[in-house]
Motif scaffolding. Structure first.
Motif, PDB file in Angstrom:
ATOM      1  N   PRO A   1     -89.137  10.834  -7.008  1.00 15.08           N
ATOM      2  CA  PRO A   1     -88.371  11.896  -6.348  1.00 15.08           C
ATOM      3  C   PRO A   1     -89.224  12.648  -5.327  1.00 15.08           C
ATOM      4  O   PRO A   1     -90.440  12.733  -5.465  1.00 15.08           O
ATOM      5  CB  PRO A   1     -87.987  12.806  -7.503  1.00 15.08           C
ATOM      6  N   LEU A   2     -88.554  13.166  -4.306  1.00 15.26           N
ATOM      7  CA  LEU A   2     -89.261  13.946  -3.305  1.00 15.26           C
ATOM      8  C   LEU A   2     -88.521  15.259  -3.052  1.00 15.26           C
ATOM      9  O   LEU A   2     -87.413  15.462  -3.547  1.00 15.26           O
ATOM     10  CB  LEU A   2     -89.440  13.149  -2.016  1.00 15.26           C
ATOM     11  N   ILE A   3     -89.156  16.144  -2.304  1.00 12.66           N
ATOM     12  CA  ILE A   3     -88.577  17.440  -1.970  1.00 12.66           C
ATOM     13  C   ILE A   3     -88.275  17.454  -0.483  1.00 12.66           C
ATOM     14  O   ILE A   3     -89.152  17.159   0.338  1.00 12.66           O
ATOM     15  CB  ILE A   3     -89.551  18.584  -2.332  1.00 12.66           C
ATOM     16  N   LEU A   4     -87.044  17.768  -0.129  1.00 10.82           N
ATOM     17  CA  LEU A   4     -86.643  17.838   1.270  1.00 10.82           C
ATOM     18  C   LEU A   4     -87.143  19.134   1.910  1.00 10.82           C
ATOM     19  O   LEU A   4     -87.686  20.007   1.240  1.00 10.82           O
ATOM     20  CB  LEU A   4     -85.127  17.760   1.382  1.00 10.82           C
ATOM     21  N   GLY A   5     -86.915  19.249   3.212  1.00  6.04           N
ATOM     22  CA  GLY A   5     -87.238  20.490   3.922  1.00  6.04           C
ATOM     23  C   GLY A   5     -88.453  20.362   4.806  1.00  6.04           C
ATOM     24  O   GLY A   5     -89.481  19.796   4.394  1.00  6.04           O
ATOM     25  N   ARG A   6     -88.346  20.862   6.036  1.00  6.46           N
ATOM     26  CA  ARG A   6     -89.453  20.828   6.981  1.00  6.46           C
ATOM     27  C   ARG A   6     -89.842  22.233   7.453  1.00  6.46           C
ATOM     28  O   ARG A   6     -91.001  22.575   7.498  1.00  6.46           O
ATOM     29  CB  ARG A   6     -89.082  19.950   8.191  1.00  6.46           C
TER      30      ARG A   6
END
Length: 370
Positions: A96-101
């Motif tokens: 799993p990864l975390i979105l958002g920039r």
């Protein structure tokens, strides 16, 4: 949230990062967050796959990294596309990864080699498009050159909407095309965040700007100082006058590419956000897709250099401390802003993504943290 207590962690910490453990600070112990809430993407799909988990690990800081307590993060098209599977060949093995920039918040801790930022300082910035641990979290980690002091004249919500879009535009216009005062710039898709940032950057550089956009963005584009062409009611090729030194195409379909190329002066730069690297690697895998995309780009560069005398580029956002500092100064002076249309609490991230997917929010949406 979990906290680690240590007298020597190789980081400098703010009181805010350990104030929840008041009596520890009284005896001189240092505390740093080791887990926090974060929006996790365990698999690709619709908004329903997003999970707000209460205890996601916060990695230890590297010497050049900064721990940022998030106050607001904006939703970029890249976020919804990644959630749906864009870049699958790169990101699927890392789930799993975390979105958002984008992010705006306060510095909670800094690595040992960080010199330009201090704990407690309000900052804003953006992560690289390929970052695995994004900013949809109470605490995000960015490198020093991905952050700058937040413009004092804007709120965290307003600041969070700026960096990723503006840095994308800055790389195209300032780093690649090297626009200069007196030049003519065409922005295809000036109503979106990247296009609107490009208009403002070009105007601030002393360029004259023409931008295509939809009817709902005409007033905004005109107010920014550009000539506006409404592609919904006008024949763009007839309405656009003159030739340009740089074209930034945020739409990137064959028709806009053809139009953009034909409106360039010899020696000009055509730049599109819609490079084929990610889509080709998704289709054929990294081993074939990446070399294939490089071949296609080189072929187009050679083709247009000989047929039109112009430079052709795929452009992507990247961290650039010089660019972010210029963006900060322009934002502080009121010369660069990205309007925010709607905000959501981080607990309603699914609803926010659903609204973006259904195009219920044509402008920027921002997630706020309590």
């Amino acid at each position: 949230m979990r906290f680690l207590r240590s007298r020597s962690l190789g980081v400098r910490l703010s009181d805010a990062s350990y104030s929840l453990l008041g009596h520890y600070s009284k005896v001189g112990l240092r505390c740093i967050v080791t887990s926090c809430r974060a929006v996790v993407l365990p698999r690709f799909g619709g908004p329903e796959v997003l999970e707000l988990r209460p205890n996601v690990d916060v990695p230890a800081l590297k010497p050049n990294e900064v721990l940022v307590r998030a106050r607001a993060v904006s939703i970029n098209p890249l976020d919804t596309r990644m959630r749906s599977g864009y870049g699958r060949s790169i990101f699927e093995p890392l789930l799993p990864l975390i979105l958002g920039r984008d992010i705006s918040g306060e510095v909670a801790a800094v690595g040992a080699s960080v010199r330009t930022l201090n704990v407690g300082q309000e900052v804003f910035g953006a992560l690289h498009p390929t970052a695995i641990r994004g900013t949809y979290a109470d605490y995000a980690i960015l490198s020093e050159d991905e952050l700058a002091p937040k413009p004092a004249s804007v709120t965290h919500v307003e600041a969070s909407a700026i960096p990723f879009a503006a840095l994308t535009a800055w790389r195209a216009l300032k780093s690649t095309a090297r626009i200069a005062q007196g030049q003519h710039v065409l922005v295809v898709g000036g109503g979106g965040a990247v296009g609107f940032a490009a208009i403002q950057l070009a105007i601030a550089a002393g360029c004259s700007v023409t931008a295509t956009c939809g009817s709902q963005s005409i007033d905004k584009v005109l107010a920014a100082g550009a000539e506006a062409v409404d592609y919904t009611v006008e024949d763009v090729e007839l309405a656009i006058k003159g030739k340009f030194d740089a074209v930034l195409d945020t739409i990137g379909v064959p028709e806009t590419e053809r139009i953009g190329i034909n409106f360039l002066n010899r020696g000009g730069h055509y730049m599109t956000l819609q490079g084929e690297a990610a889509s080709l690697t998704d289709r054929y895998g990294l081993g074939i897709g990446l070399p294939l995309s490089t071949t296609i780009l080189l072929k187009k560069q050679i083709q247009y250099r000989y047929s039109h005398g112009i430079e052709y580029w795929w452009t992507y956002m990247r961290a650039d401390s010089e660019g972010l500092d210029e963006i900060r100064r322009l934002s502080e002076a009121g010369k660069l802003k990205i309007p925010v249309e709607k905000t959501f609490p981080i607990t309603e991230v699914r609803e926010a993504h659903k609204a973006k997917d259904k195009k219920l929010i044509p402008g920027k949406a921002v997630l706020e943290f309590d």
